[in-house]
Design a protein around this motif. Structure first.
Motif, PDB file in Angstrom:
ATOM      1  N   SER A  28      -3.514   3.671  -7.179  1.00 54.26           N
ATOM      2  CA  SER A  28      -2.947   4.372  -6.382  1.00 54.26           C
ATOM      3  C   SER A  28      -2.707   3.386  -5.101  1.00 54.26           C
ATOM      4  CB  SER A  28      -3.576   5.553  -6.005  1.00 54.26           C
ATOM      5  OG  SER A  28      -4.930   4.996  -5.303  1.00 54.26           O
ATOM      6  N   GLY A  29      -1.940   3.793  -4.265  1.00 55.20           N
ATOM      7  CA  GLY A  29      -1.596   2.825  -3.051  1.00 55.20           C
ATOM      8  C   GLY A  29      -2.726   2.720  -2.255  1.00 55.20           C
ATOM      9  N   SER A  30      -3.456   3.595  -1.842  1.00 54.25           N
ATOM     10  CA  SER A  30      -4.775   3.394  -1.150  1.00 54.25           C
ATOM     11  C   SER A  30      -5.792   2.560  -1.863  1.00 54.25           C
ATOM     12  CB  SER A  30      -5.453   4.774  -0.722  1.00 54.25           C
ATOM     13  OG  SER A  30      -5.898   5.491  -1.990  1.00 54.25           O
ATOM     14  N   CYS A  63      -0.432   7.435  -8.980  1.00 52.24           N
ATOM     15  CA  CYS A  63      -0.232   7.081 -10.376  1.00 52.24           C
ATOM     16  C   CYS A  63       0.379   8.121 -11.121  1.00 52.24           C
ATOM     17  CB  CYS A  63      -1.290   6.295 -11.159  1.00 52.24           C
ATOM     18  SG  CYS A  63      -1.848   4.818 -10.247  1.00 52.24           S
ATOM     19  N   ASP A 106       0.572  -1.248   0.030  1.00 48.27           N
ATOM     20  CA  ASP A 106       0.022  -0.059  -0.176  1.00 48.27           C
ATOM     21  C   ASP A 106       0.709   1.284   0.179  1.00 48.27           C
ATOM     22  OD1 ASP A 106      -1.054  -0.185   3.675  1.00 48.27           O
ATOM     23  OD2 ASP A 106       0.630  -0.925   2.485  1.00 48.27           O
ATOM     24  N   TYR A 107       2.214   1.185   0.074  1.00 46.45           N
ATOM     25  CA  TYR A 107       2.966   2.462  -0.086  1.00 46.45           C
ATOM     26  C   TYR A 107       3.171   2.791  -1.639  1.00 46.45           C
ATOM     27  CZ  TYR A 107       4.531   1.813   4.972  1.00 46.45           C
ATOM     28  OH  TYR A 107       4.453   1.750   6.219  1.00 46.45           O
ATOM     29  N   TYR A 108       2.929   1.928  -2.736  1.00 44.69           N
ATOM     30  CA  TYR A 108       3.367   1.984  -3.729  1.00 44.69           C
ATOM     31  C   TYR A 108       2.083   1.963  -4.996  1.00 44.69           C
ATOM     32  CZ  TYR A 108       7.902   1.508  -2.049  1.00 44.69           C
ATOM     33  OH  TYR A 108       8.935   1.633  -1.229  1.00 44.69           O
ATOM     34  N   ALA A 109       1.912   2.677  -5.702  1.00 42.57           N
ATOM     35  CA  ALA A 109       1.152   2.897  -7.071  1.00 42.57           C
ATOM     36  C   ALA A 109       1.584   1.281  -7.924  1.00 42.57           C
ATOM     37  CB  ALA A 109       1.074   3.849  -8.040  1.00 42.57           C
ATOM     38  N   ASN A 139      -4.738  -5.074  -0.436  1.00 36.17           N
ATOM     39  CA  ASN A 139      -3.588  -5.026   0.156  1.00 36.17           C
ATOM     40  C   ASN A 139      -3.422  -5.939   1.246  1.00 36.17           C
ATOM     41  OD1 ASN A 139      -2.682  -2.887  -1.467  1.00 36.17           O
ATOM     42  ND2 ASN A 139      -3.678  -1.316   0.118  1.00 36.17           N
ATOM     43  N   TYR A 173       3.154   6.768  -4.046  1.00 36.08           N
ATOM     44  CA  TYR A 173       1.784   5.871  -4.272  1.00 36.08           C
ATOM     45  C   TYR A 173       0.777   6.352  -5.042  1.00 36.08           C
ATOM     46  CZ  TYR A 173       0.888   9.479  -0.864  1.00 36.08           C
ATOM     47  OH  TYR A 173       0.927  10.552   0.160  1.00 36.08           O
ATOM     48  N   ARG A 223      -7.192  -3.656  -5.928  1.00 35.34           N
ATOM     49  CA  ARG A 223      -6.150  -4.253  -4.994  1.00 35.34           C
ATOM     50  C   ARG A 223      -6.821  -4.783  -3.845  1.00 35.34           C
ATOM     51  NH1 ARG A 223      -1.886   0.459  -5.465  1.00 35.34           N
ATOM     52  NH2 ARG A 223      -0.730  -1.094  -3.480  1.00 35.34           N
ATOM     53  N   ARG A 225       5.523  -1.972 -10.495  1.00 38.78           N
ATOM     54  CA  ARG A 225       5.313  -1.165  -9.096  1.00 38.78           C
ATOM     55  C   ARG A 225       6.176   0.222  -9.346  1.00 38.78           C
ATOM     56  NH1 ARG A 225       9.132  -1.314  -3.937  1.00 38.78           N
ATOM     57  NH2 ARG A 225       9.897   0.508  -5.159  1.00 38.78           N
TER      58      ARG A 225
END
Length: 127
Positions: A52-54, A105, A30-33, A74, A103, A72, A98
């Motif tokens: 996005s990460g979230s 895009c 969840d830290y990364y897009a 997570n 996070y 996603r 990744r």
């Protein structure tokens, strides 16, 4: 060790559906897009979707809007690409990747912003 592993590809008839999975390990998802890309024979790699990460923001290429959905989980360290109404022109090797850092895009054309790639999974749409 950072790793991305795609699965779910295969042969499907036009109009059919597939769900691709991208299993991530070795980093906090969840830290990364995360993006999905594809490459057909003789063509450049193109961005398909990004999340996005979230998971609250998603982006799709015009060629797949209304047909593909990225999501996603997570907790399961997995990103999905649901592909519906598949067309022969969707035939390609699909890769998840990744973002190098962050996070949010970037543009789907920013292929070089994605530093870590899976090995790819083949999707063939044919009757």
């Amino acid at each position: 060790q950072l790793q991305l592993v795609e699965s779910g590809g295969g042969l499907v008839q036009p109009g059919g559906s597939l769900r691709l999975s991208c299993a991530a390990s070795g980093f906090t998802l969840d830290y990364y897009a995360i993006g999905w890309f594809r490459q057909a024979p003789g063509k450049e790699r193109e961005g398909v979707s990004c999340i996005s990460g979230s998971g609250r923001s998603t982006y799709n290429a015009d060629s797949v809007k209304g047909r593909f959905t990225i999501s996603r989980d997570n907790a399961k360290n997995t990103v999905y690409l649901q592909m519906n109404s598949l067309k022969p022109e969707d035939t390609a090797v699909y890769y998840c990747a990744r973002l190098r850092t962050g996070y949010v895009c970037p543009s789907l054309s920013s292929v070089l912003s994605f530093a870590y790639w899976g090995q790819g999974t083949q999707v063939t749409v044919s009757s």
